[in-house]
Design a protein around this motif. Sequence first.
Motif, PDB file in Angstrom:
ATOM      1  N   SER A  17       0.853  -1.183   0.000  1.00 38.38           N
ATOM      2  CA  SER A  17       0.000   0.000   0.000  1.00 38.38           C
ATOM      3  C   SER A  17       0.890   1.236   0.000  1.00 38.38           C
ATOM      4  CB  SER A  17      -0.888   0.009   1.248  1.00 38.38           C
ATOM      5  OG  SER A  17      -1.552   1.246   1.363  1.00 38.38           O
ATOM      6  N   SER A  18       0.547   2.221  -0.848  1.00 43.33           N
ATOM      7  CA  SER A  18       1.346   3.454  -0.890  1.00 43.33           C
ATOM      8  C   SER A  18       1.100   4.327   0.346  1.00 43.33           C
ATOM      9  CB  SER A  18       1.049   4.240  -2.167  1.00 43.33           C
ATOM     10  OG  SER A  18      -0.298   4.671  -2.190  1.00 43.33           O
ATOM     11  N   ALA A  23      -4.813   2.322   4.229  1.00 45.43           N
ATOM     12  CA  ALA A  23      -5.134   0.894   4.101  1.00 45.43           C
ATOM     13  C   ALA A  23      -3.845   0.095   4.078  1.00 45.43           C
ATOM     14  CB  ALA A  23      -5.931   0.631   2.826  1.00 45.43           C
ATOM     15  N   VAL A  24      -3.899  -1.086   4.682  1.00 38.88           N
ATOM     16  CA  VAL A  24      -2.764  -2.012   4.650  1.00 38.88           C
ATOM     17  C   VAL A  24      -3.216  -3.271   3.928  1.00 38.88           C
ATOM     18  CG1 VAL A  24      -1.641  -1.128   6.729  1.00 38.88           C
ATOM     19  CG2 VAL A  24      -3.350  -2.923   6.935  1.00 38.88           C
ATOM     20  N   VAL A  25      -2.232  -3.967   3.363  1.00 42.56           N
ATOM     21  CA  VAL A  25      -2.554  -5.202   2.653  1.00 42.56           C
ATOM     22  C   VAL A  25      -1.640  -6.320   3.167  1.00 42.56           C
ATOM     23  CG1 VAL A  25      -1.089  -4.584   0.667  1.00 42.56           C
ATOM     24  CG2 VAL A  25      -2.915  -6.239   0.382  1.00 42.56           C
ATOM     25  N   THR A  39      -5.249   5.594  -1.622  1.00 47.52           N
ATOM     26  CA  THR A  39      -3.975   4.885  -1.649  1.00 47.52           C
ATOM     27  C   THR A  39      -3.907   4.036  -2.910  1.00 47.52           C
ATOM     28  OG1 THR A  39      -2.468   3.446  -0.404  1.00 47.52           O
ATOM     29  CG2 THR A  39      -4.811   2.872  -0.333  1.00 47.52           C
ATOM     30  N   ASN A  40      -2.719   3.620  -3.254  1.00 50.57           N
ATOM     31  CA  ASN A  40      -2.525   2.688  -4.364  1.00 50.57           C
ATOM     32  C   ASN A  40      -2.041   1.368  -3.794  1.00 50.57           C
ATOM     33  OD1 ASN A  40      -3.128   4.421  -6.611  1.00 50.57           O
ATOM     34  ND2 ASN A  40      -1.193   5.456  -6.217  1.00 50.57           N
ATOM     35  N   ILE A  41      -2.655   0.286  -4.242  1.00 51.32           N
ATOM     36  CA  ILE A  41      -2.208  -1.054  -3.866  1.00 51.32           C
ATOM     37  C   ILE A  41      -1.435  -1.603  -5.059  1.00 51.32           C
ATOM     38  CG2 ILE A  41      -2.926  -3.377  -3.186  1.00 51.32           C
ATOM     39  CD1 ILE A  41      -3.627  -1.206  -1.101  1.00 51.32           C
ATOM     40  N   THR A  42      -0.195  -1.968  -4.814  1.00 48.90           N
ATOM     41  CA  THR A  42       0.634  -2.524  -5.871  1.00 48.90           C
ATOM     42  C   THR A  42       0.779  -4.015  -5.647  1.00 48.90           C
ATOM     43  OG1 THR A  42       1.866  -0.446  -6.045  1.00 48.90           O
ATOM     44  CG2 THR A  42       2.899  -2.400  -7.010  1.00 48.90           C
TER      45      THR A  42
END
Length: 176
Positions: A17-18, A23-25, A39-42
């Motif tokens: 997560s950026s 948010a966390v992944v 946020t961006n999730i990569t």
Amino acid sequence: EYLYLDLGDNTVESFKSSKPAVAVVAGNGYVEALSEGKTNITVKLGSGKSLKLSLTVVDPTMPKKLTLSTGTKVTMDLTDDPLEIQGIFDPGTAEGGITWTPVDKKGVSDIVIDDMRLTLTPKAVGSVKITAVANKNPKKVKATVTVTIKDLRAVKSIKFVEKTSQKLDAGATLTL
């Protein structure tokens, strides 16, 4: 909610997560929303390629707008029943309550506050400005109403339409 990724023959190496405050992944791809924001999730694949997902986290309990049931201006008579002003949040799932700030410099009303509702009882001629602010989003979500209290019973002037004088015999009566 689930988002399915068609990775073909690729394997997932990692998720990131950026903005971890938003948010966390986890390693299994489970995303946990923590606070409002973007946020961006990569998703990094074993092939060296990456996928990006733009994610916006919203709090359904965060008020975005506050409307008062009376509108922004109310005129009432001194003899009227108490006026109930209800605060209405948008979205309807919003919560957090309201702080009411009545400005009644001349003491023209009695006010009772009960969280999302304010009741105003007129007691003198004048006006009251009432501001309602969402407790959960006070800088952005506000509404104001001005209540003007008049005494509509008060006679301001009398004007005779036809005659301004009348001769009346002693003992006679006249209806105005």
